[in-house]
Design a protein around this motif. Structure first.
Motif, PDB file in Angstrom:
ATOM      1  N   THR A 138       0.823  -1.209   0.000  1.00 49.45           N
ATOM      2  CA  THR A 138       0.000   0.000   0.000  1.00 49.45           C
ATOM      3  C   THR A 138       0.857   1.260   0.000  1.00 49.45           C
ATOM      4  N   THR A 140       3.000   2.513   2.201  1.00 50.55           N
ATOM      5  CA  THR A 140       2.890   3.284   3.447  1.00 50.55           C
ATOM      6  C   THR A 140       4.116   4.169   3.629  1.00 50.55           C
TER       7      THR A 140
ATOM      8  N   GLU B  54      -8.310  -4.336   4.808  1.00 54.16           N
ATOM      9  CA  GLU B  54      -8.025  -3.872   3.451  1.00 54.16           C
ATOM     10  C   GLU B  54      -9.149  -4.251   2.486  1.00 54.16           C
ATOM     11  N   ASN B  59      -9.382   3.728   4.362  1.00 55.95           N
ATOM     12  CA  ASN B  59      -7.941   3.912   4.186  1.00 55.95           C
ATOM     13  C   ASN B  59      -7.444   4.856   5.261  1.00 55.95           C
TER      14      ASN B  59
END
Lengths: 322, 406
Positions: A138, A140, B54, B59
């Motif tokens: 993702t 991060t 997820e 988010n």
């Protein structure tokens, strides 16, 4: 690097965890699918029950019932990091060294960011991602760099998604991350004291005590916290193996994480990865209690300001102008 | 029907379950449909348990979504039972005395849904025991979430035990001792206000979120709850009136309409006051409201949502206030339904999601729940409806067959 033994999966672009479970589920085939139904719930929360060895199960069991880090004795802290090191070996074939270094006496960390010097190269961001084992899937990032128009000092007016050659004429750059507030709204919000300020001023999270309610994330006025929405994925060869219990160890899914001023480095006298990586020298880190430190020099001689000062959060992170 | 001497606590529960397993064909089909929905919910949740949050639309910017939105709204529905408890037990209103048990059943169902929504929203549901006092750690009194856990569970206990005691007394053929339950009734009245105020403070106490950091939040929560909750209870009473032998007096509906209208009007005045503050002289604290009502940087997924909600809310309130059908249920019941839905839209997603957008660093994203969130939510609603119907069915049978005390 301590492990010269080549691993069979080394170089594979798959992640440490999914490579393993893919193979397992392939071998187990339909037997797992049949058990899926209600068992899916349990296996989701306690991953791969079917394949775990008895040693792994025992370690996991002990880990599940351990206490909040702050209530552990030194023996219990040593025991849990030993278990976590062993589990990393058993589950992901990783040789990690985890520490639980306590805060150093008469140290209070502070940070300063030179907005005149920063040119937006984002070396700090990549160094942070690498050092702190941040999830690559993702993308991060603890650090955000904003490209700012002259005349503004609020990052929310800047562009945090820029993707072009830097520096750009007549723009300047501002970095944000967790500001380790003295009066932190996040630690106040946590219902179970899973996040707190250490005596050396670092705001940390006990990843194993956190229940993932995300109230701290809502309470943070600086977007300083990140959540593990899924299981973090890091290519095995990129894992930083020198870890700290409250720092860069690989987080379980469903837990909150954040910048810890690289606690695994700073408590052994090193600088945070972002400070070390910065090519322009815009980042200053040091002990606020040491009158001869660079950070104290900056606070004394430069024009400094803090973000959203009106909220009274007292960040230990100052922006300054040369 | 059992004889008096055979009835004890065990048969109380056994009879409660037995009556619920009996019932006509349509009732059984209703049960099975709810079970199927709960099955969908468990199936969807199994993905979330395996892969983490997820699989939801949330988010790091929109870190609370559909679950917390529904939780927030349902706290209001639970608190609204007080609007029946207050007149029934304190003012001894005979009409309300007959229906108060239904209000309490709805409160228990709503609380069960609230707690389940919190549980499915957790990233580490297996660590939820860290929240249990004594074996876990409670960040009390500083964390409002710790307060919320206490007040919600306390309210659930109060709303389950007081009616259980009264029903059990009726079941045994005795008159419940008012001295025993009256203190708890008063406690539950204060408690009802507290669950709603504490839940509002959860948001109101965050200076990081200017959209929530607003002293009107708590009172507005109460006003909207006292409109939406009684609207739902009106609908449930209408269903009970038309499908069972338990007839409900017209005057109950009239009194409920009055409560709904007053609360809905206060709610709209407060909404107007908030909108005025945000838009008369917009500051950077107004950006969430701008995003909600007009969209921002090309992101406008909530704009149709909130305008629909406000328009429907306004229309339903006008219909309920002016009462054009002269108490015609064909006019008032749909108005109650639409008011309920409008407040659900506004006080759920319309309150939680824009509070998180734009992010504290000014970034704007849109949030859409995924199928997992929708199905888990459907499953939880089915669970809540099941709880409510089980409780009310058992309660009504006891009231009809055994209550000789009047």
């Amino acid at each position: 690097m301590k492990s010269d033994k080549p691993s069979g999966r080394k170089g594979c672009s798959c992640t440490i965890t999914s490579a393993k479970s893919d193979r397992r589920s392939f071998l187990k085939g339909l037997s797992i699918a049949a058990a899926a139904g209600s068992a899916a719930l349990a296996t989701g929360c306690i991953p791969d029950v079917n394949a775990a060895t008895s040693e792994e199960m025992k370690l996991r069991w002990q880990e599940f019932f351990k206490d909040n880090y702050r209530l552990m004795t030194q023996e219990e802290k040593d025991a849990t990091i030993a278990r976590l090191e062993r589990l990393a070996k058993l589950q992901d074939d990783l040789d990690i060294q985890m520490s639980n270094d306590p805060p150093i006496d008469r140290v209070l960390y502070g940070y300063a960011f030179n907005i005149t010097r920063c040119e937006g190269f984002m070396e700090c961001v990549s160094a942070c991602v690498k050092e702190n084992n941040l999830d690559r899937k993702t993308n991060t990032q603890y650090i955000r760099i904003f490209e700012m128009e002259p005349g503004n000092l609020d990052p929310s007016t800047g562009d945090g998604q820029y993707f072009h050659k830097v520096p750009v004429e007549n723009k300047f750059y501002m970095g944000t991350q967790c500001f380790h507030c003295e009066n932190a709204p996040c630690t106040k919000a946590c219902p179970i004291k899973a996040t707190w300020t250490e005596p050396d001023g670092i705001v940390v999270v006990d990843y194993d005590w956190c229940i993932g309610c995300r109230y701290c994330q809502a309470a943070c006025p600086y977007y300083g916290r990140r959540f593990n929405w899924g299981k973090p994925e890091i290519p095995k060869e990129e894992v930083t193996t020198k870890q700290h219990y409250l720092g860069n160890r690989i987080r379980p899914k469903g837990k909150m994480e954040k910048c810890t001023f690289c606690i695994q480095r700073t408590r052994t006298g090193q600088l945070p990865a972002c400070v070390e990586a910065c090519p322009t020298g815009s980042r200053v880190f040091g002990n606020l209690l040491d009158p001869d430190s660079e950070i104290r020099f900056v606070l004394k001689h430069k024009k400094v300001f803090r973000m959203k000062e009106e909220l009274g959060t007292e960040p230990k992170f100052w922006f300054f102008i040369d | 029907m059992r004889a008096v001497q055979e009835r004890n606590l065990a048969t109380f529960f056994i009879d409660g379950i037995r009556w619920n397993l009996q019932g006509g064909l349509s009732f059984q089909i209703f049960r099975v449909v709810l079970l199927i929905f709960m099955g969908f919910g468990i199936y969807a949740y199994s993905f979330q348990a395996r892969y983490g949050l997820e699989v939801t639309g949330m988010n790091d910017i929109v870190s609370w979504g559909f679950y917390i939105s529904n939780f927030t709204f349902l706290v209001g529905v639970a608190a609204a039972a007080v609007m029946l408890i207050l007149p029934a037990y304190v003012f001894h209103d005979p009409d309300f005395h007959r229906v108060v048990i239904i209000g309490e059943g709805v409160a228990v169902g709503a609380l069960v849904m609230c707690l389940t929504f919190i549980l499915v929203d957790l990233g580490g549901p297996l660590q939820a025991w860290h929240l249990i006092p004594v074996i876990g750690i409670f960040n009390f009194p500083s964390s409002i979430l710790a307060w919320d856990v206490l007040v919600l569970n306390g309210y659930l206990l109060l709303n389950a035990l007081v009616p259980a005691y009264i029903l059990y007394s009726h079941y045994k053929g005795r008159k419940p001792d008012e001295r025993k339950y009256r203190p708890f009734v008063f406690l539950s009245i204060f408690w009802a206000f507290s669950i709603h105020m504490v839940t509002a403070f959860l948001y109101q106490g965050l200076p990081a979120r200017p959209f929530w950091n607003n002293p009107l939040m708590g009172p507005r929560f109460l006003a909207s709850a006292f409109a939406a909750g009684p609207a739902l209870i009106t609908l449930i009473l209408a269903v009970i009136h038309s499908t069972t032998n338990y007839k409900i007096d017209r005057s109950v509906f009239n009194k409920l309409r009055l409560i709904i209208v007053i609360s809905a009007i206060i709610n709209l005045i407060m909404l107007f006051s908030e909108v005025f503050k945000e838009f008369y002289f917009p500051t950077h604290h107004s950006s969430s409201a701008v995003y909600l009502f007009f969209g921002m940087d090309g992101h406008d997924s909530l704009v149709p949502w909130i305008w629909t909600s406000v328009c429907v809310n306004l229309l339903a309130t006008i219909v309920l206030a002016l009462n054009p059908g002269k108490n015609n249920p064909k006019v008032l019941l749909p108005a109650c339904f639409f008011l309920f839905v409008a407040i659900w839209m506004e006080k759920g997603i319309g309150l939680i999601v824009p509070g998180l957008i734009p992010s504290p660093l000014g970034e704007v994203v849109d949030y859409l729940p995924t199928w997992v969130e929708l199905f888990v939510t459907l499953g939880i609603f089915a669970l809540g409806i099941t709880v409510v119907t089980w409780l009310i069915r058992a309660a009504l049978i006891i009231e009809e067959r055994y209550n000789t005390t009047g």
